[in-house]
Motif scaffolding. Structure first.
Motif, short mmCIF file in Angstrom:
data_model
loop_
_atom_site.label_atom_id
_atom_site.label_comp_id
_atom_site.label_asym_id
_atom_site.label_seq_id
_atom_site.Cartn_x
_atom_site.Cartn_y
_atom_site.Cartn_z
N LYS A 24 66.47 30.56 36.47
CA LYS A 24 66.92 31.62 37.36
C LYS A 24 67.65 32.68 36.55
CE LYS A 24 67.62 28.94 41.53
NZ LYS A 24 68.58 28.51 42.55
N ARG A 25 67.45 33.92 36.92
CA ARG A 25 68.19 35.02 36.32
C ARG A 25 68.36 36.13 37.34
NH1 ARG A 25 64.25 38.35 32.23
NH2 ARG A 25 62.84 39.11 33.81
N TYR A 26 69.27 37.04 37.04
CA TYR A 26 69.49 38.18 37.91
C TYR A 26 68.80 39.39 37.32
CZ TYR A 26 72.89 35.55 40.56
OH TYR A 26 73.48 34.61 41.36
N ALA A 27 67.99 40.05 38.13
CA ALA A 27 67.28 41.25 37.72
C ALA A 27 67.50 42.32 38.78
CB ALA A 27 65.79 40.97 37.54
N ARG A 28 68.20 43.37 38.41
CA ARG A 28 68.48 44.50 39.31
C ARG A 28 69.21 44.04 40.57
NH1 ARG A 28 62.53 46.64 38.47
NH2 ARG A 28 62.81 47.54 36.41
N GLY A 29 70.13 43.13 40.41
CA GLY A 29 70.94 42.67 41.53
C GLY A 29 70.32 41.57 42.38
N ASN A 30 69.12 41.18 42.08
CA ASN A 30 68.43 40.12 42.83
C ASN A 30 68.26 38.90 41.96
OD1 ASN A 30 68.07 41.80 45.09
ND2 ASN A 30 66.23 42.68 44.17
N ARG A 31 68.35 37.73 42.57
CA ARG A 31 68.12 36.48 41.85
C ARG A 31 66.62 36.22 41.80
NH1 ARG A 31 70.61 31.47 44.45
NH2 ARG A 31 72.31 32.95 44.59
N VAL A 32 66.11 35.98 40.61
CA VAL A 32 64.68 35.73 40.41
C VAL A 32 64.52 34.36 39.78
CG1 VAL A 32 62.59 36.54 39.26
CG2 VAL A 32 64.27 38.19 40.05
N SER A 33 63.70 33.51 40.40
CA SER A 33 63.41 32.18 39.87
C SER A 33 61.97 32.16 39.38
CB SER A 33 63.58 31.11 40.93
OG SER A 33 64.91 31.03 41.33
N ARG A 34 61.77 31.47 38.28
CA ARG A 34 60.41 31.34 37.76
C ARG A 34 60.22 29.91 37.28
NH1 ARG A 34 57.40 35.23 33.38
NH2 ARG A 34 55.43 34.11 33.44
#
Length: 95
Positions: free
Chosen positions: A64-74
């Motif tokens: 998980k990481r934060y990209a442009r204020g949103n949490r993104v899971s991959r």
């Protein structure tokens, strides 16, 4: 030859990726091979390890990481040929 020995034989032949000692909560960097048109490049994905599913050839990790204020899971299949490397950046434990 029964099914169990056959599965173990296939997993030993193809599951050769060695992971660093990682646990949930560690910060990891995953190098992924990306195909664009007729070029290939390596893209890094750095984030918090949130899930680690160990199941032989089907081993996956979720980062998980934060990209442009949103949490993104991959979700990354560890034994995939598109995964170049998994590196430990910061550990949350001491040995």
């Amino acid at each position: 030859m029964n099914i169990k020995t056959l599965v173990e034989e296939v997993e030993s032949a193809y599951g050769k990726r060695i992971l660093p000692k990682i646990r949930i909560g560690c910060i990891v960097r995953v190098d992924v091979l990306i195909q664009e048109n007729n070029k290939q490049r390596v893209q890094t994905y750095t984030g918090l390890l949130s899930q680690y599913h160990k199941s032989g050839l089907g081993t996956t990790i979720t980062v998980k990481r934060y990209a442009r204020g949103n949490r993104v899971s991959r979700i990354f299949p560890v034994n995939s040929p598109t995964i170049q490397a998994v590196k430990l950046i910061k550990a949350n434990y001491k040995y």
